[in-house]
Motif scaffolding. Sequence first.
Motif: not given
Length: 556
Positions: A291, A294-298, A308-309, A312-313, A317
């Motif tokens: 995450a 990949l610069r995901l908001d966690v 979930q990753v 989100l990728s 939502k």
Amino acid sequence: MAAKQGIPIYTNLSDLFGSLGVSLKHVKRWNDLAIEFGKRFGKKPTYISRAPGRNDVISCEHIDYALFGVLPTAIERDILIACAPRDAASLDHSPGSVIADNMHTKYTRQTFAPSQAWRLDIDTKELRWESYVKAGYYGVLNHHFAPANPCDNDEVQKPVAVDLLVTGSVPAGSGLSSSAAMVVASTLAFLAVNGKALLNKGDLVRISMENEKRVGVNSGGMDQAASVMSDPSSALYISFHPELKAEPVRLPPGAVFIVANSLVVSDKAVTAKRRYNLRVVETLVAARILARSLRLDVGEKEKVTLRQVVGLSAGEKEGEDIGVVSLMGALKRIQQELDVLKPKKQNNEDELGVTMEEMIGMTGLAPDVFYDVYLSWVEIEATHFQLYQRAAHVFGEALRVLEFRDACLEVDNLSKLGQLMNESHFSCSTLFDCSCPELDQLTHLARTAGAYGSRLTGAGWGGCTVSLVAESEVDTFIRKIRETYPPYKDLDGEALNEVVFATKPSSGACGEFYLFIMWGIFVGLNVVLLVSLQSPISKTSGTIHPYISTLPPSER
């Protein structure tokens, strides 16, 4: 939806197993259990609860706690618990006290009682059979009884004293989920005997997952869901994200699954800190590192999962499900992003593990925050953590589950299903390191003996394999396995049937039973004849209270 359905109540075994022929194979066990209960406790059992073991058709047990869908079946082999409230005149009638017996001679009678706060001691270091009974009981106490107050003891509802007798045909440590079956059956038994309304299937899965964690295993829910929700004619596709759902997947005709026990016992609770629980932590940490890459908001203290990753990728939502087609595409794409999980300096191509210090640095978390999120709630033991390999297996296995599910809808697809099973075992052995030499040997022998495919089932490190075999070749296949797998060579008859057997999908867990069983001659054979009569039903707290008469006339 299966999760919203109630726990079924059967009045005869034909309804439970789907046919008279199948039920006749099981009726003697039920009758013997009821008779033995009468001999040991001097009364008839009031309830019998049943929970089946399960068989992983394709998905390994380790992707459910990453919230990926799985595809198991329940099997005919099961755990049965006969129980009844203890007589008020008994010398030991303290609130909630339990006398637990087991039909298996190697297990001794156990007595235990909850504290005034309705808590039970469960030793996770030296696990015993009754620990799983206690685990189911603990959840019932925790959810349905308020802690007693010494000042108003007479006003607080107390759990009843209980006598129970357990029998099981699911071998322990075999990878067929005897532990989850015991916890589910125990949960049902204590709900029924205390007059509590039975849960729906989804709630029973959730409370059983919570209960089994009390023995030290951070289970992901596949075992409990398969034991509770399964359909007698299909595999069950179970998804956990964004919520628990289950749908039957009709298996293609022409082949059956054959289970073979490696005879290597693997108790996942005892070895959890080096194996099962370690894999839970490795997959959770891998998810956070991915995450971050990949610069995901966690959130800083969020235990994000690999499922979930992936979502989100792909732009999923919160609370949404991107659907099978989009999920398959996202799984293929994210497998190209896994190099970030490898150590920056590799001594050789085979060493992909990272140290604790390296792992913490890769997450971007402060050491105290990392400990709080990933280590404060679980015991693990390792010097290096195989983040790359674990994530590669989980993503690959999740994709194979969806491919297997789709292949079940095709015609003449048995070879494709077998290929996916073979790929699954190879990944379990090489990437997730949850196989063992005996399982590798058995799967190889199974393929040599003509199986379309063969893989380990369950958590691994011992236990059973499951093989897809042409229906017409079952006897030949079993004979070849007996001749080639060294531990089987001296086994015949029932002894052989205990370790290698064909199985059909079975119904899930059942709550309470009203049975009237007569002794006699049926179709020329000395068997018990099962007769269903009108049940005398009374209602208390929404729970049906059946009466069971199982003793032969001379003993009634």
